[in-house]
Design an enzyme around this catalytic site. Structure first.
Site, PDB file in Angstrom:
ATOM      1  N   ARG A  35      84.008  22.974 135.141  1.00 31.48           N
ATOM      2  CA  ARG A  35      83.233  23.904 135.202  1.00 31.48           C
ATOM      3  C   ARG A  35      84.213  25.418 135.244  1.00 31.48           C
ATOM      4  O   ARG A  35      83.691  26.378 134.734  1.00 31.48           O
ATOM      5  CB  ARG A  35      82.216  24.186 136.321  1.00 31.48           C
ATOM      6  CG  ARG A  35      81.412  23.159 136.400  1.00 31.48           C
ATOM      7  CD  ARG A  35      80.475  23.137 137.510  1.00 31.48           C
ATOM      8  NE  ARG A  35      80.980  22.593 138.635  1.00 31.48           N
ATOM      9  CZ  ARG A  35      81.411  21.248 139.240  1.00 31.48           C
ATOM     10  NH1 ARG A  35      80.868  20.534 138.283  1.00 31.48           N
ATOM     11  NH2 ARG A  35      81.880  21.093 140.245  1.00 31.48           N
TER      12      ARG A  35
ATOM     13  N   GLU B 248      89.097  14.758 151.239  1.00 34.19           N
ATOM     14  CA  GLU B 248      88.291  14.339 152.425  1.00 34.19           C
ATOM     15  C   GLU B 248      88.889  12.808 152.589  1.00 34.19           C
ATOM     16  O   GLU B 248      89.101  12.316 153.435  1.00 34.19           O
ATOM     17  CB  GLU B 248      86.985  14.686 152.356  1.00 34.19           C
ATOM     18  CG  GLU B 248      86.251  14.212 153.907  1.00 34.19           C
ATOM     19  CD  GLU B 248      84.927  14.664 154.011  1.00 34.19           C
ATOM     20  OE1 GLU B 248      84.217  15.183 152.649  1.00 34.19           O
ATOM     21  OE2 GLU B 248      84.171  14.458 154.728  1.00 34.19           O
TER      22      GLU B 248
HETATM   23  P1  AMP Z   1      88.014  22.339 147.277  1.00 41.82           P
HETATM   24  O1  AMP Z   1      89.365  21.643 146.543  1.00 41.82           O
HETATM   25  O2  AMP Z   1      87.764  21.625 148.468  1.00 41.82           O
HETATM   26  O3  AMP Z   1      88.161  23.753 147.297  1.00 41.82           O
HETATM   27  O4  AMP Z   1      86.900  21.935 146.031  1.00 41.82           O
HETATM   28  C1  AMP Z   1      86.636  22.607 145.130  1.00 41.82           C
HETATM   29  C2  AMP Z   1      86.368  21.958 143.750  1.00 41.82           C
HETATM   30  O5  AMP Z   1      85.286  21.034 144.173  1.00 41.82           O
HETATM   31  C3  AMP Z   1      85.827  22.694 142.688  1.00 41.82           C
HETATM   32  O6  AMP Z   1      86.426  22.443 141.493  1.00 41.82           O
HETATM   33  C4  AMP Z   1      84.529  22.737 142.874  1.00 41.82           C
HETATM   34  O7  AMP Z   1      83.642  22.536 141.520  1.00 41.82           O
HETATM   35  C5  AMP Z   1      84.102  21.223 143.533  1.00 41.82           C
HETATM   36  N1  AMP Z   1      83.113  21.487 144.634  1.00 41.82           N
HETATM   37  C6  AMP Z   1      83.428  21.313 146.080  1.00 41.82           C
HETATM   38  N2  AMP Z   1      82.579  21.464 146.948  1.00 41.82           N
HETATM   39  C7  AMP Z   1      81.397  21.866 145.957  1.00 41.82           C
HETATM   40  C8  AMP Z   1      80.042  21.881 146.387  1.00 41.82           C
HETATM   41  N3  AMP Z   1      79.518  22.002 147.476  1.00 41.82           N
HETATM   42  N4  AMP Z   1      79.328  22.115 145.177  1.00 41.82           N
HETATM   43  C9  AMP Z   1      80.072  22.320 143.927  1.00 41.82           C
HETATM   44  N5  AMP Z   1      81.021  22.165 143.551  1.00 41.82           N
HETATM   45  C10 AMP Z   1      81.889  21.651 144.625  1.00 41.82           C
END
Ligand code: AMP
Length: 178
Positions: free
Chosen positions: A61, A98
């Protein structure tokens, strides 16, 4: 400031891809002409005069936003991809999820020493993906100008972690309680 209700254009899909996750689906924003324009503009404006040479964006995205932001700020576009997708020689970094480990990769010649780089994604949750991408950009010698995303999930602490490392973080809306 835009009068488009970006947050209202984002669809929440409960329990996707796992029970307990509130998936913040930006496809409903992207398919709306005013929403897409406002998101690209809102993420670009702080960096118009920042001398950005490359917008680096995280698949998938982030790519949609990244290309448009790159043209707006007068930069080129470079992809940050998951393991094994890029065709040429890469640099890569593993990061903790996670459950388990993931990996982001960039072409080794996509950013060169001293390039000013803006990192773009749709959403910051724990910040793990963005921090890994930032590590790669810096390993290539890039200078990070900032991190821009439509959505912040502040309760997961990612944007705070990224700011604590000294980076500028710019988001357009947040969902509390995730
Ligand atoms: P993080 O590495 O935990 O910050 O996760 C970010 C990545 O995971 C991004 O590329 C987001 O598109 C996806 N992502 C994580 N959590 C969500 C969520 N609740 N809704 C949509 N996309 C998420």
């Amino acid at each position: 400031m835009s009068d488009v209700d970006l947050k209202g254009l984002i669809r929440t899909v409960p329990d996707h891809p796992r029970p307990g996750i509130q998936f913040r689906d930006v496809t409903t924003l992207l398919q709306d002409a005013e929403g897409l324009r406002a998101a690209v503009e809102g993420l670009s404006v702080p960096y118009l005069d920042a001398g950005v040479r490359h917008v680096a964006a995280i698949e998938a995205r982030g790519f949609i936003l990244g290309g448009a932001i790159a043209t707006r700020v007068g930069a080129g576009f470079v992809p940050v991809r998951k393991r094994g997708k890029l065709p040429y020689a890469t640099v890569g970094l593993d990061y903790e999820l996670e459950y388990g480990v993931d990996r982001v990769e960039m072409h080794q010649d996509s950013v060169t020493r001293g390039d000013r780089v803006l990192l773009v994604d749709d959403l910051i949750a724990t910040g793990g993906t963005a921090l890994a991408a930032l590590g790669l950009i810096e390993a290539l010698g890039g200078h990070v100008v900032g991190v821009a995303a439509i959505i912040d999930l502040p309760d997961l602490g990612g944007s705070a972690r990224i700011r604590d490392r000294g980076y500028d973080v710019h988001t357009l809306c947040s969902f509390e309680g995730d």
